[in-house]
Scaffold this motif. Structure first.
Motif: not given
Length: 278
Positions: A98, A100, A122, A146, A148, A169
Motif C-alpha cells: 500500500a 503506491g 499497491d 512497482c 499492482e 494502508g
C-alpha cells in the motif's frame, strides 16, 4: 445521525472494547463491512476504497499533511530508523505494501546500501502511477519495482522478503487478518514486519482537538484543496474504525509474529507496530 453523534458513538465503541471494524476479519452483521461509519456489502468495500485512492492519488502527500498536520513525515522517518536497513553491500529486500506513491520505499532506498532493493505492492493503479513517476524522477528505477496487487492475496512466493512495511494502508483492507497472514507468509524466517498507522489518541484534551480536526477541519480542507470532501471524510472515519493499539497488536500476534511491540507517536495519534517471523 449528525457528525458529533457519530464521533461519540465511535469513541464509546472503542472504550467498550467493541470491534471497531469489519476489517478485523469479523462482520458488522451478515456479509457487510465498515466503510468509514457506514456498513456496506463486504464485496463492495474494496471497490469503494479504490475509488477514494483514485481520487486522492495525485494529492496523496497533501492528504497526509492534512490528516497529520505534516507530522507523517517525521513518523515515516521514525519507521525507517526502526527498520534500520543495511548501509553496506549486504543484499536486503523490502516489500512495501500500500505504498503506491513511493514515499516509504524511496526513503528506505536513500538510507540503505546499494544492494538493498524494494518492491512496492499497491492495489491502486492510480497510486502506483504517481509512484513510478516519483521513482523515475529520483533515479531509483533499478532499486524499486512497482507491482499492482492486493494485500490480502500478495502475488509473491513464500519466504521472499527480508522486511515488510505498510504505512497508513492496513486500515483500508477489508480483512486485516488476511493481510497480516500474507505479510507473515512472504517474509523470510527472521524477517521483520513494521506497520505505521493512525491510532487511538490517549492524551486528554489533545484527543478532543484531534476529533475536531478530523471531523470538522479535514473534510473542509479536502473540499478546498482537492474538491473532494467525501474521500477525506472517509479517511478520517476509517481511523476511528481501526483497532486501538493493544487490539491490533493481538491481531499481529495471531498472525504468527513474535516479539510484537507498538510505539505510540504524538500521544497515540499514530503508532508503529512491529513483529518478527521467527
Amino acid at each position: 445521525m449528525d457528525q458529533n453523534s457519530q464521533t461519540a458513538s465511535q469513541q464509546n465503541a472503542h472504550g467498550a472494547g467493541a470491534s471497531p471494524s469489519a476489517s478485523t476479519g469479523s462482520s458488522t452483521g451478515g456479509n457487510t463491512a465498515s466503510f468509514g461509519f457506514r456498513a456496506v456489502p463486504e464485496t463492495e468495500r474494496q471497490g469503494l476504497v479504490n475509488k477514494v485512492f483514485a481520487s486522492v492519488a495525485g494529492r496523496y502527500d497533501l492528504m497526509n499533511d492534512l490528516m497529520s498536520g505534516g507530522l507523517h513525515r517525521l513518523w515515516k522517518r521514525e519507521l525507517i530508523t526502526l527498520l534500520n536497513p543495511p548501509r553496506g553491500a549486504t543484499p536486503f529486500k523490502l516489500l512495501d505494501v500500500a505504498g503506491g506513491t513511493g514515499d516509504i520505499a524511496m526513503r528506505y532506498a536513500k538510507d540503505s546500501g546499494p544492494n538493498a532493493t524494494a518492491v512496492i505492492c499497491d492495489i491502486s493503479p492510480e497510486m502506483l502511477e504517481v509512484g513510478r513517476r516519483r521513482i523515475a524522477d529520483a533515479g531509483l528505477e533499478s532499486r524499486i519495482q512497482c507491482i499492482e496487487g492486493n494485500a490480502e492475496e500478495l502475488p509473491f512466493a513464500n519466504n521472499s522478503f527480508d522486511a515488510y512495511t505498510i504505512a497508513f494502508g492496513i486500515r483500508n483492507v477489508t480483512h486485516i487478518d488476511r493481510a497480516l497472514a500474507e505479510a507473515y507468509r512472504v517474509l523470510k524466517p527472521g524477517g521483520r514486519f513494521l506497520c505505521l498507522e493512525f491510532s487511538e489518541c490517549r492524551v486528554p484534551v489533545l484527543d478532543r482537538l484531534y476529533d475536531f480536526h478530523s471531523f470538522e477541519v479535514i473534510p473542509r480542507l479536502g473540499q478546498l484543496a482537492a474538491g473532494d470532501a467525501d474521500s477525506y471524510r472517509y479517511l478520517a472515519e476509517s481511523i476511528r474504525r481501526f483497532p486501538p493499539q493493544e487490539k491490533f497488536a493481538g491481531l499481529v500476534r495471531n498472525a504468527g509474529f513474535s516479539r510484537v511491540t507498538h510505539r505510540d507517536l504524538t500521544g497515540g495519534i499514530a503508532a508503529i507496530h512491529g513483529g518478527w517471523k521467527i
